[in-house]
Design a protein around this motif. Structure first.
Motif, PDB file in Angstrom:
ATOM      1  N   GLY A   1      43.420  23.682  35.065  1.00  0.00           N
ATOM      2  CA  GLY A   1      42.819  23.418  36.234  1.00  0.00           C
ATOM      3  C   GLY A   1      43.829  23.109  37.376  1.00  0.00           C
ATOM      4  O   GLY A   1      43.262  23.146  38.418  1.00  0.00           O
ATOM      5  N   ALA A   2      44.854  22.837  37.026  1.00  0.00           N
ATOM      6  CA  ALA A   2      45.801  22.599  38.127  1.00  0.00           C
ATOM      7  C   ALA A   2      46.006  23.627  39.184  1.00  0.00           C
ATOM      8  O   ALA A   2      45.998  24.870  38.609  1.00  0.00           O
ATOM      9  N   ALA A   3      46.191  23.485  40.353  1.00  0.00           N
ATOM     10  CA  ALA A   3      46.402  24.435  41.311  1.00  0.00           C
ATOM     11  C   ALA A   3      47.596  23.818  42.498  1.00  0.00           C
ATOM     12  O   ALA A   3      47.694  22.839  42.870  1.00  0.00           O
ATOM     13  N   ASN A   4      48.305  24.843  42.853  1.00  0.00           N
ATOM     14  CA  ASN A   4      49.391  24.586  43.669  1.00  0.00           C
ATOM     15  C   ASN A   4      49.826  25.526  44.735  1.00  0.00           C
ATOM     16  O   ASN A   4      49.146  26.820  44.589  1.00  0.00           O
ATOM     17  N   TYR A   5      49.943  25.142  46.031  1.00  0.00           N
ATOM     18  CA  TYR A   5      49.973  26.235  47.024  1.00  0.00           C
ATOM     19  C   TYR A   5      51.354  26.039  47.930  1.00  0.00           C
ATOM     20  O   TYR A   5      52.212  25.082  47.990  1.00  0.00           O
ATOM     21  N   ALA A   6      51.844  27.321  48.281  1.00  0.00           N
ATOM     22  CA  ALA A   6      53.010  27.159  49.236  1.00  0.00           C
ATOM     23  C   ALA A   6      52.496  26.357  50.368  1.00  0.00           C
ATOM     24  O   ALA A   6      51.589  26.277  50.826  1.00  0.00           O
ATOM     25  N   ASP A   7      53.600  25.826  50.882  1.00  0.00           N
ATOM     26  CA  ASP A   7      53.430  24.799  52.157  1.00  0.00           C
ATOM     27  C   ASP A   7      52.665  25.544  53.318  1.00  0.00           C
ATOM     28  O   ASP A   7      51.974  25.018  54.087  1.00  0.00           O
ATOM     29  N   SER A   8      53.100  27.080  53.335  1.00  0.00           N
ATOM     30  CA  SER A   8      52.545  27.758  54.695  1.00  0.00           C
ATOM     31  C   SER A   8      51.159  28.089  54.532  1.00  0.00           C
ATOM     32  O   SER A   8      50.675  28.488  55.643  1.00  0.00           O
ATOM     33  N   VAL A   9      50.575  27.801  53.485  1.00  0.00           N
ATOM     34  CA  VAL A   9      49.121  28.329  53.392  1.00  0.00           C
ATOM     35  C   VAL A   9      48.232  27.052  52.977  1.00  0.00           C
ATOM     36  O   VAL A   9      47.075  26.916  52.946  1.00  0.00           O
ATOM     37  N   LYS A  10      48.681  25.771  52.662  1.00  0.00           N
ATOM     38  CA  LYS A  10      48.042  24.742  52.447  1.00  0.00           C
ATOM     39  C   LYS A  10      47.105  24.225  53.379  1.00  0.00           C
ATOM     40  O   LYS A  10      47.553  24.209  54.699  1.00  0.00           O
ATOM     41  N   GLY A  11      45.888  23.914  52.806  1.00  0.00           N
ATOM     42  CA  GLY A  11      44.891  23.563  53.787  1.00  0.00           C
ATOM     43  C   GLY A  11      44.230  24.687  54.294  1.00  0.00           C
ATOM     44  O   GLY A  11      42.975  24.578  54.982  1.00  0.00           O
ATOM     45  N   ARG A  12      44.660  25.969  54.238  1.00  0.00           N
ATOM     46  CA  ARG A  12      43.874  26.957  54.753  1.00  0.00           C
ATOM     47  C   ARG A  12      43.449  27.954  53.613  1.00  0.00           C
ATOM     48  O   ARG A  12      42.353  28.709  53.678  1.00  0.00           O
ATOM     49  N   PHE A  13      44.475  28.267  52.618  1.00  0.00           N
ATOM     50  CA  PHE A  13      43.854  28.922  51.349  1.00  0.00           C
ATOM     51  C   PHE A  13      43.511  27.994  49.983  1.00  0.00           C
ATOM     52  O   PHE A  13      43.813  27.128  49.886  1.00  0.00           O
ATOM     53  N   THR A  14      42.669  28.708  49.377  1.00  0.00           N
ATOM     54  CA  THR A  14      42.084  28.092  48.197  1.00  0.00           C
ATOM     55  C   THR A  14      42.134  28.935  47.036  1.00  0.00           C
ATOM     56  O   THR A  14      41.358  30.268  47.039  1.00  0.00           O
ATOM     57  N   ILE A  15      42.719  28.551  45.993  1.00  0.00           N
ATOM     58  CA  ILE A  15      42.749  29.428  44.813  1.00  0.00           C
ATOM     59  C   ILE A  15      41.688  28.994  43.713  1.00  0.00           C
ATOM     60  O   ILE A  15      41.411  27.702  43.488  1.00  0.00           O
ATOM     61  N   SER A  16      41.001  29.876  43.143  1.00  0.00           N
ATOM     62  CA  SER A  16      39.838  29.586  42.080  1.00  0.00           C
ATOM     63  C   SER A  16      39.843  30.610  40.908  1.00  0.00           C
ATOM     64  O   SER A  16      40.522  31.638  41.279  1.00  0.00           O
ATOM     65  N   ARG A  17      39.208  30.222  39.830  1.00  0.00           N
ATOM     66  CA  ARG A  17      39.399  31.210  38.795  1.00  0.00           C
ATOM     67  C   ARG A  17      38.104  30.960  37.940  1.00  0.00           C
ATOM     68  O   ARG A  17      37.405  29.906  38.071  1.00  0.00           O
ATOM     69  N   ASP A  18      37.485  32.236  37.381  1.00  0.00           N
ATOM     70  CA  ASP A  18      36.486  32.215  36.345  1.00  0.00           C
ATOM     71  C   ASP A  18      36.995  32.766  35.295  1.00  0.00           C
ATOM     72  O   ASP A  18      36.962  34.039  35.021  1.00  0.00           O
ATOM     73  N   ASP A  19      37.217  31.701  34.195  1.00  0.00           N
ATOM     74  CA  ASP A  19      37.846  32.162  32.973  1.00  0.00           C
ATOM     75  C   ASP A  19      36.854  33.184  31.980  1.00  0.00           C
ATOM     76  O   ASP A  19      37.304  34.106  31.340  1.00  0.00           O
ATOM     77  N   ALA A  20      35.449  32.815  32.294  1.00  0.00           N
ATOM     78  CA  ALA A  20      34.614  33.801  31.657  1.00  0.00           C
ATOM     79  C   ALA A  20      34.688  35.122  31.908  1.00  0.00           C
ATOM     80  O   ALA A  20      34.409  35.957  31.198  1.00  0.00           O
TER      81      ALA A  20
END
Length: 119
Positions: free
Chosen positions: A55-74
């Motif tokens: 569940g951990a997610a990390n972002y480059a400083d250049s996109v923090k607050g603008r981009f969101t990563i998500s996943r659907d493991d199923a």
């Protein structure tokens, strides 16, 4: 063999939004990490966002607050919601995954999808 296919790229005006998708197919037991990278001609590939199976997610400083990563493991999928896009976000965006297969953990890349931010 595992295949990663990205979609969702295109042309968008500054301030606009896009959602990228990456679907993994093949003989997959699980996917530990699914990441998004981007690259522009003449520049090094940049890690944009990472998503781990815990569940951990990390972002480059250049996109923090603008981009969101998500996943659907199923569905063996990862997504990248990109908001407030800037011209400097223009790049080929590629999906990368550490996949647990019959051969153990193997790293795979998708073919990439072009994102162009321009008025």
């Amino acid at each position: 063999q595992v295949r990663l296919v990205e979609s969702g790229g295109g042309l968008v005006q500054p301030g606009g939004s896009l959602k990228l998708s990456c679907i993994a197919s093949g003989k997959i037991f699980s996917i530990y990490a699914m990441d998004w990278y981007r690259q522009t001609p003449g520049k090094q590939r940049e890690l944009v966002a990472t998503s781990h199976i815990d569940g951990a997610a990390n972002y480059a400083d250049s996109v923090k607050g603008r981009f969101t990563i998500s996943r659907d493991d199923a569905k063996n999928s990862v997504f990248l919601n990109m908001n407030s896009l800037k011209p400097e976000d223009t790049a080929v965006y590629s999906c990368n995954a550490d996949v647990y297969t019959l051969e153990g953990v193997v790293n795979y890349w998708g073919q990439g999808t072009q994102v162009t931010v321009s008025s």
